[in-house]
Design a protein around this motif. Structure first.
Motif, short mmCIF file in Angstrom:
data_model
loop_
_atom_site.label_atom_id
_atom_site.label_comp_id
_atom_site.label_asym_id
_atom_site.label_seq_id
_atom_site.Cartn_x
_atom_site.Cartn_y
_atom_site.Cartn_z
N THR A 246 -1.33 7.22 18.85
CA THR A 246 -0.91 5.90 18.37
C THR A 246 -1.82 5.43 17.25
OG1 THR A 246 -2.29 4.76 20.00
CG2 THR A 246 0.00 5.19 20.63
N VAL A 247 -1.27 4.54 16.44
CA VAL A 247 -2.00 3.93 15.34
C VAL A 247 -1.75 2.43 15.41
CG1 VAL A 247 -2.27 3.84 12.85
CG2 VAL A 247 -1.60 5.96 13.92
N ASP A 248 -2.83 1.64 15.48
CA ASP A 248 -2.71 0.19 15.60
C ASP A 248 -3.62 -0.51 14.60
OD1 ASP A 248 -0.94 0.27 17.76
OD2 ASP A 248 -2.59 0.44 19.20
N LYS A 249 -3.22 -1.74 14.25
CA LYS A 249 -4.04 -2.60 13.42
C LYS A 249 -4.69 -3.63 14.35
CE LYS A 249 -3.61 -5.94 9.69
NZ LYS A 249 -2.68 -6.57 8.75
N ARG A 250 -6.02 -3.70 14.33
CA ARG A 250 -6.76 -4.59 15.22
C ARG A 250 -7.66 -5.51 14.40
NH1 ARG A 250 -7.10 -2.22 20.56
NH2 ARG A 250 -5.04 -1.32 20.83
N PRO A 251 -7.88 -6.73 14.88
CA PRO A 251 -8.80 -7.64 14.17
C PRO A 251 -10.25 -7.41 14.59
CG PRO A 251 -7.76 -8.79 15.97
CD PRO A 251 -7.15 -7.41 15.94
N PHE A 252 -11.17 -7.73 13.66
CA PHE A 252 -12.59 -7.74 13.99
C PHE A 252 -12.89 -8.96 14.84
CE2 PHE A 252 -13.24 -5.41 9.85
CZ PHE A 252 -13.62 -4.23 10.44
N ALA A 253 -14.12 -9.06 15.30
CA ALA A 253 -14.55 -10.25 16.02
C ALA A 253 -14.44 -11.46 15.09
CB ALA A 253 -15.99 -10.08 16.50
N ALA B 85 -4.36 19.92 -4.85
CA ALA B 85 -3.29 19.55 -3.92
C ALA B 85 -2.37 18.55 -4.60
CB ALA B 85 -3.87 18.96 -2.66
N VAL B 86 -1.11 18.62 -4.27
CA VAL B 86 -0.12 17.80 -4.94
C VAL B 86 -0.04 16.40 -4.34
CG1 VAL B 86 2.32 17.64 -5.51
CG2 VAL B 86 1.19 19.84 -5.55
N ASN B 87 -0.09 16.28 -3.03
CA ASN B 87 0.25 15.02 -2.40
C ASN B 87 -0.83 14.57 -1.44
OD1 ASN B 87 1.72 12.82 -1.78
ND2 ASN B 87 3.19 13.86 -0.47
N MET B 88 -2.05 14.40 -1.91
CA MET B 88 -3.13 13.89 -1.08
C MET B 88 -3.26 12.39 -1.32
SD MET B 88 -5.97 16.88 -1.41
CE MET B 88 -7.22 15.89 -0.71
N ARG B 89 -3.61 11.66 -0.29
CA ARG B 89 -3.75 10.21 -0.40
C ARG B 89 -5.14 9.85 0.09
NH1 ARG B 89 -0.04 5.68 0.35
NH2 ARG B 89 -1.17 4.09 -0.80
N THR B 90 -5.92 9.18 -0.74
CA THR B 90 -7.29 8.81 -0.38
C THR B 90 -7.41 7.29 -0.30
OG1 THR B 90 -8.15 10.78 -1.47
CG2 THR B 90 -9.70 9.01 -1.05
N PHE B 91 -8.05 6.83 0.76
CA PHE B 91 -8.31 5.41 0.97
C PHE B 91 -9.81 5.21 1.04
CE2 PHE B 91 -4.21 6.35 2.77
CZ PHE B 91 -3.41 5.32 2.32
N GLN B 92 -10.30 4.20 0.34
CA GLN B 92 -11.72 3.89 0.35
C GLN B 92 -12.06 2.98 1.53
OE1 GLN B 92 -13.88 5.38 -1.65
NE2 GLN B 92 -12.14 6.46 -2.52
N HIS B 93 -13.31 2.99 1.92
CA HIS B 93 -13.81 2.18 3.02
C HIS B 93 -13.94 0.72 2.56
CE1 HIS B 93 -16.24 1.21 6.55
NE2 HIS B 93 -17.08 0.60 5.75
N VAL C 94 -5.44 -1.76 4.76
CA VAL C 94 -5.07 -1.31 6.10
C VAL C 94 -3.56 -1.09 6.20
CG1 VAL C 94 -5.11 -1.88 8.55
CG2 VAL C 94 -7.05 -2.45 7.13
N GLU C 95 -2.78 -1.99 5.64
CA GLU C 95 -1.32 -1.88 5.73
C GLU C 95 -0.80 -0.61 5.06
OE1 GLU C 95 0.70 -3.71 7.48
OE2 GLU C 95 -0.89 -5.06 8.12
N SER C 96 -1.32 -0.31 3.89
CA SER C 96 -0.90 0.90 3.16
C SER C 96 -1.33 2.16 3.91
CB SER C 96 -1.48 0.88 1.76
OG SER C 96 -1.14 2.03 1.06
N PHE C 97 -2.54 2.13 4.50
CA PHE C 97 -3.01 3.27 5.28
C PHE C 97 -2.12 3.50 6.49
CE2 PHE C 97 -5.49 4.96 8.82
CZ PHE C 97 -5.90 6.15 8.27
N LEU C 98 -1.78 2.42 7.19
CA LEU C 98 -0.92 2.56 8.37
C LEU C 98 0.46 3.09 8.00
CD1 LEU C 98 -1.84 -0.68 10.35
CD2 LEU C 98 -2.53 1.67 10.84
N ALA C 99 1.00 2.61 6.88
CA ALA C 99 2.31 3.10 6.44
C ALA C 99 2.24 4.58 6.09
CB ALA C 99 2.80 2.30 5.24
#
Length: 163
Positions: free
Chosen positions: A114-121, A26-34, A145-150
């Motif tokens: 929707t996609v949101d950024k939330r804080p942990f406890a 695939a040409v344009n796949m984006r992978t993010f690690q945990h 997280v910021e790059s994933f959301l973008a």
């Protein structure tokens, strides 16, 4: 959108003619690690310590069985912490792989509302919360997280422009 690279991976012979396997990618796949958080590390340590105590004090067979169950849970927690990944594909899917043992999950970008950024406890970190059209929510913890959301918002806006 898959393309074929022209470097053969290997050759095989059919009826005296050499054929070649070609790779597709695939040409344009984006992978993010945990992202491994303090909560993940704490859980792994608690399960490992519980397994150690159960196997150290093996006064009856229940403790031994519980110790081996806790070893399996610890191995699953380590696998999930190290090998989880989130992939945005060209086909408009978000593939969530929760380790090598876990079952991969695939979500269509069209299902995401929707996609949101939330804080942990205690604000120890952040995670991404995806709300789907059927009012279910999925929380994921990408390393960035910021790059994933973008990236996912870009995929969603492409989806909206196409429709």
């Amino acid at each position: 959108m898959a393309t074929t690279c022209w470097l053969p991976l290997s050759f095989y012979v059919i009826d005296g003619c050499a054929k070649a396997f070609f790779c597709t990618f695939a040409v344009n796949m984006r992978t993010f690690q945990h992202k491994v958080t303090i909560n993940d590390i704490g859980g792994i340590l608690v399960f490992a310590l519980g397994a150690f105590v159960c196997l150290w004090h093996r006064t009856n067979s229940v403790m031994v069985i519980l110790g081996f169950i806790l070893i399996a849970v610890t191995l699953r927690a380590v696998d999930r912490a190290i090998h989880s990944s989130y992939t945005l594909t060209d086909d408009g899917e978000l593939q969530i792989k929760t380790g090598r043992i876990g079952r991969p999950k695939s979500i269509q970008i069209t299902q995401i509302k929707t996609v949101d950024k939330r804080p942990f406890a205690f604000r120890l970190g952040y995670y991404a919360l995806l709300e789907l059209n059927d009012n279910t929510a999925i929380s994921i913890q990408p390393d960035n997280v910021e790059s994933f959301l973008a990236a996912i918002r870009k995929k969603i806006s492409k989806k909206d422009n196409i429709e």
